[in-house]
Design a protein around this motif. Structure first.
Motif, short mmCIF file in Angstrom:
data_model
loop_
_atom_site.label_atom_id
_atom_site.label_comp_id
_atom_site.label_asym_id
_atom_site.label_seq_id
_atom_site.Cartn_x
_atom_site.Cartn_y
_atom_site.Cartn_z
N ARG A 163 3.34 10.82 -8.23
CA ARG A 163 4.35 10.22 -7.37
C ARG A 163 4.61 11.10 -6.15
O ARG A 163 4.64 10.63 -5.00
CB ARG A 163 5.65 10.01 -8.16
CG ARG A 163 6.65 9.13 -7.49
CD ARG A 163 7.94 9.85 -7.07
NE ARG A 163 8.48 10.78 -8.02
CZ ARG A 163 8.92 12.00 -7.71
NH1 ARG A 163 8.87 12.43 -6.47
NH2 ARG A 163 9.39 12.79 -8.66
N ALA A 164 4.75 12.41 -6.38
CA ALA A 164 4.99 13.35 -5.28
C ALA A 164 3.82 13.33 -4.29
O ALA A 164 4.02 13.36 -3.07
CB ALA A 164 5.20 14.76 -5.83
N ALA A 165 2.59 13.25 -4.81
CA ALA A 165 1.41 13.24 -3.95
C ALA A 165 1.35 11.96 -3.11
O ALA A 165 1.03 11.99 -1.92
CB ALA A 165 0.14 13.37 -4.80
N VAL A 166 1.70 10.83 -3.73
CA VAL A 166 1.69 9.55 -3.01
C VAL A 166 2.73 9.57 -1.90
O VAL A 166 2.45 9.21 -0.74
CB VAL A 166 1.93 8.36 -3.97
CG1 VAL A 166 2.15 7.07 -3.19
CG2 VAL A 166 0.75 8.20 -4.93
N VAL A 167 3.94 10.02 -2.23
CA VAL A 167 5.03 10.07 -1.23
C VAL A 167 4.62 10.99 -0.07
O VAL A 167 4.82 10.65 1.10
CB VAL A 167 6.36 10.52 -1.88
CG1 VAL A 167 7.39 10.90 -0.83
CG2 VAL A 167 6.90 9.41 -2.78
N LEU A 168 3.99 12.12 -0.40
CA LEU A 168 3.53 13.06 0.63
C LEU A 168 2.48 12.40 1.53
O LEU A 168 2.45 12.62 2.75
CB LEU A 168 2.94 14.31 -0.04
CG LEU A 168 2.72 15.53 0.87
CD1 LEU A 168 4.06 16.06 1.38
CD2 LEU A 168 1.96 16.63 0.13
N SER A 169 1.63 11.56 0.91
CA SER A 169 0.56 10.90 1.69
C SER A 169 1.11 9.92 2.73
O SER A 169 0.40 9.49 3.63
CB SER A 169 -0.43 10.20 0.76
OG SER A 169 0.13 8.99 0.27
N PHE A 170 2.41 9.53 2.58
CA PHE A 170 3.02 8.61 3.54
C PHE A 170 3.43 9.33 4.83
O PHE A 170 3.71 8.67 5.84
CB PHE A 170 4.28 7.94 2.95
CG PHE A 170 4.00 6.99 1.82
CD1 PHE A 170 2.79 6.33 1.71
CD2 PHE A 170 4.98 6.73 0.86
CE1 PHE A 170 2.54 5.45 0.66
CE2 PHE A 170 4.74 5.85 -0.19
CZ PHE A 170 3.52 5.22 -0.29
#
Lengths: 210, 210
Positions: B68-75
């Protein structure tokens, strides 16, 4: 009994076995379901069941093929649609709702997981998938020829993206289907029309795109 | 050792355990992986591992939260993008490619399957999902305020549809990621622009829509 009646009875029994297998796979998982449990569920001896399906792999193949036939059949209203974009929008909204249904979602996950473990199942799934894409791409091509889809649209890519939207609403994201349709529809309409290369709703201001 | 160095070491060890757990889950499945196998893989005693993760559920929770943290960072690149639609198109194309990666796809399936069996995991997945949607919807709302997204677009619905496209390319449909990007891009662009309520490519002929 006539041959035709024999065949109809065989077909009905086959469907009954597949329904029972689907229910067991959804409840207990594919791996945790033995042929013995399936025999008990449909009230057949192992020998009798074997005449229909000699293995669990054959059962999963039949489940995938039955599903493929249902999906292809669900495309039919698109073929004759006078307003193609509106028909497609309706179809996708219905498919999103159906895909999020508990039983369907669980079964899709069981099949996908098994496809990762068993190359035979992977091939069955891939072939069903390709046939679904081919049919939908064919319908999109025909619509493109009559000007209902933009000339720059790649029918196969469009078909795969549409199926991804529906599939993506299966697994961890039932919430898409839970949104009230008055909220889902306008944005889904934009997605569909943009995907089809059709003019989308006017915007008051639009940024300049590179 | 300073408290800060302690924390960094703890964090690094935690990541190492999660990496090992992900590899085992992908290869053998979540249910077929015991804590003993994980201890052997990271060279820790059960007691030492327990201080990091007291159960497999806690491990799967940490895996979901790390993802989840990685996905949010990718935004993040979307927040400052001067051409929002182009940035989003690039993001989705990259996410489709990443989602179809074998390791990622297998892990996503294991987590989704476990979420159906374990209500605690289901809640963890749902919360992570909601946070991802909330962040993406927030970015879409900000873009809408500055006119880079059409005024009729519902940011939450758009976020969920975008995530569905990416998710849908995970499971049975790696083929979307296998398409050459020159084929994927034009149709994906239409989908993104239509979803964002922006004017899409001109079409030579367009049917009248009801």
């Amino acid at each position: 009994m006539s041959r035709k009646r024999d065949e109809a009875a065989h077909e009905a029994k086959r469907d009954e076995i597949l329904d029972a297998a689907e229910a067991l796979f959804v409840t207990h998982g594919f791996h945790q379901t033995g042929m013995a449990a399936l025999c008990a569920s449909v009230g057949m001896s192992p020998g009798a069941l074997y005449r229909y399906f000699p293995s669990k792999t054959e059962i999963i193949r039949a489940i995938v093929e039955r599903e493929r036939a249902a999906v292809v059949l669900s495309f039919e209203p698109l073929v004759e649609a006078t307003d193609f974009a509106a028909a497609l929008e309706k179809h996708v909204a219905q498919a999103i709702a159906a895909a999020a249904e508990e039983r369907f979602a669980s079964l899709a996950l069981e099949v996908a997981a098994e496809a990762r473990r068993d190359p035979v199942v992977a091939e069955v799934v891939q072939r069903a998938e390709d046939e679904i894409v081919e049919r939908l791409a064919g319908i999109l091509s025909a619509a493109k020829r009559r000007g209902a889809v933009g000339s720059t649209v790649d029918p196969e890519v469009a078909a795969r993206l549409l199926l991804a939207v529906v599939d993506g609403s299966v697994a961890a994201r039932p919430t898409l289907a839970q949104l009230p349709s008055r909220r889902l529809k306008p944005t889904l309409r934009g997605l569909i029309r943009g995907l089809l290369g059709l003019p989308t709703a006017t915007v008051e201001r639009s940024e300049r795109s590179g």
